[in-house]
Enzyme design. Structure first.
Site, short mmCIF file in Angstrom:
data_model
loop_
_atom_site.label_atom_id
_atom_site.label_comp_id
_atom_site.label_asym_id
_atom_site.label_seq_id
_atom_site.Cartn_x
_atom_site.Cartn_y
_atom_site.Cartn_z
N HIS A 14 0.82 -1.25 -0.19
CA HIS A 14 0.45 0.18 -0.27
C HIS A 14 1.12 1.59 0.53
CE1 HIS A 14 -4.26 2.09 1.60
NE2 HIS A 14 -3.22 2.67 0.67
N HIS A 16 1.27 4.80 -2.49
CA HIS A 16 1.28 5.72 -3.61
C HIS A 16 2.88 6.29 -3.94
CE1 HIS A 16 -3.22 5.57 -2.90
NE2 HIS A 16 -2.50 5.09 -1.42
N HIS A 194 -9.12 1.13 -1.77
CA HIS A 194 -9.46 1.64 -0.47
C HIS A 194 -10.67 1.61 0.49
CE1 HIS A 194 -5.46 2.77 -1.54
NE2 HIS A 194 -5.16 3.89 -0.87
N GLU A 197 -11.50 3.55 5.65
CA GLU A 197 -10.83 5.09 5.96
C GLU A 197 -11.63 6.24 6.72
OE1 GLU A 197 -7.10 7.41 5.05
OE2 GLU A 197 -7.42 6.65 3.79
N ASP A 275 1.65 4.39 2.95
CA ASP A 275 0.85 5.10 2.62
C ASP A 275 1.46 5.61 1.56
OD1 ASP A 275 -1.88 5.43 1.60
OD2 ASP A 275 -2.83 6.23 3.32
N ASP A 276 1.44 7.36 2.14
CA ASP A 276 2.44 8.72 1.12
C ASP A 276 2.74 9.02 2.35
OD1 ASP A 276 0.53 8.90 -0.99
OD2 ASP A 276 -0.97 8.95 0.89
#
Length: 340
Positions: A14, A16, A194, A197, A275-276
């Site tokens: 996961h 990005h 996704h 969340e 994630d980011d």
């Protein structure tokens, strides 16, 4: 513990790639492309990373993408991240990318893809880091816009293993993309989304039952529905959790409130991811460290989380077996009793 976290072979599922754009690289690319940024310094950019929720992050995230203009920009972005993978013993990664966000800026699909793929190929040769791509559909846009991106992806299936769903979750339920996912499934893509969340448990259920995904990205709010939890446990549906992302976006107030340990104790198949990471104060090692410290995880639990990441990947079986054996050798060498 820290040495174990840093040295064990890991996979990340996961991630990005646009979310790995560090402020320093953002400034370099802006200068190279003759663009001005609404920030005077790296510190100013980092100060803007005080997010209140998912949407406040997305506003900054899409703004930062503006510096990505050329094939070389996408190469540099991707190779910088894959170099960090090598440093953190991340041996395999599945990266999301958001072509719609670039197409809307007039950047050709081929420009984005060629830069990313060239970096992936070089990293495999030079860094021994293996990777695959997942095209994420932007859920705040309509399904027709997503279908156009899917059509572009079909021509590049040698490089794109799966289709995902990201961006603003609230008021954009999985059911909105029923036809797109059906077409993607028929085309042979692996499917993720996704869910849970921002959205409640019904978003997770919709992703599983309507979109028929093979993996849920996040999934925190699945715990609102214990019948759904039982279904996820029975299916051994992987959940790609992102602890520091959830902390930064105020999904949880502190890491010790994160559902990771509860999910593990419920028998759910969870993984740790970043994630980011450029925006959320930590790559994969930092996420593992945060949950280990918050929950006092034991070595065998850390190995279990790493094992889950390989098992939940979209690698061919022989490559999964290769990495799982590598992890087990590491475990034996470090005298970690798995399954204890």
């Amino acid at each position: 513990m820290q040495n174990l976290i840093e040295k064990m072979p890991k996979a990340e599922l996961h991630l990005h790639i646009e979310g790995t754009l560090e402020p320093e690289l953002m400034f370099d690319l802006a200068k190279r492309n003759g663009l001005s940024l609404p920030y005077d310094s790296v510190d100013d950019i980092r100060a803007a990373y005080d997010f209140q929720d998912l949407q406040s992050f997305l506003d900054v995230y899409y703004q930062g993408m503006a510096v990505l203009q050329t094939e070389q920009d996408f190469f540099d972005l991707t190779f910088h991240y894959l170099q960090r993978c090598a440093d953190q013993n991340i041996v395999y990664v599945e990266m999301f990318f958001d072509p719609q966000a670039h197409l809307s800026r007039g950047i050709a699909f081929e420009t984005v893809l060629k830069g990313i793929i060239r970096a992936m190929q070089q990293a495999k040769t030079d860094l021994q880091v293996e990777s695959q791509l997942i095209l994420s559909i932007l859920r705040h846009l309509d399904e027709d816009d997503g279908l156009k991106a899917l059509d572009l992806a079909i021509a590049y299936q040698d490089y794109i293993v799966g289709i995902g769903l990201d961006s603003s979750e609230r008021n954009n339920p999985p059911e909105k993309f029923r036809s797109l996912y059906q077409k993607a499934r028929q085309a042979g893509f692996r499917l993720v989304a996704h869910a849970g969340e921002e959205g409640d448990a019904s978003y997770v259920r919709g992703a599983v039952e309507v979109l028929r995904v093979e993996r849920i990205d996040h999934g925190n709010n699945a715990l609102q529905d214990m019948k759904l939890v039982a279904k996820l446990r029975e299916m051994q549906m992987p959940l790609t959790l992102c602890p520091l992302s959830n902390l930064k976006l105020k999904v949880v107030e502190k890491v010790s409130e994160h559902p990771l340990l509860k999910m593990m104790n419920l028998g759910l198949k969870v993984t740790v991811n970043s994630d980011d990471p450029a925006y959320f104060d930590g790559y994969l090692v930092e996420n593992f460290t945060a949950v280990q410290e918050a929950f006092q995880l034991k070595p065998n639990q850390l190995i279990e989380l790493a094992k889950n990441s390989f098992e939940a990947s979209f690698l061919p079986q022989e490559r999964k077996a290769h990495y799982l054996e590598k992890l087990m050798r590491f475990s034996r060498k470090n005298r970690v009793l798995t399954g204890a």
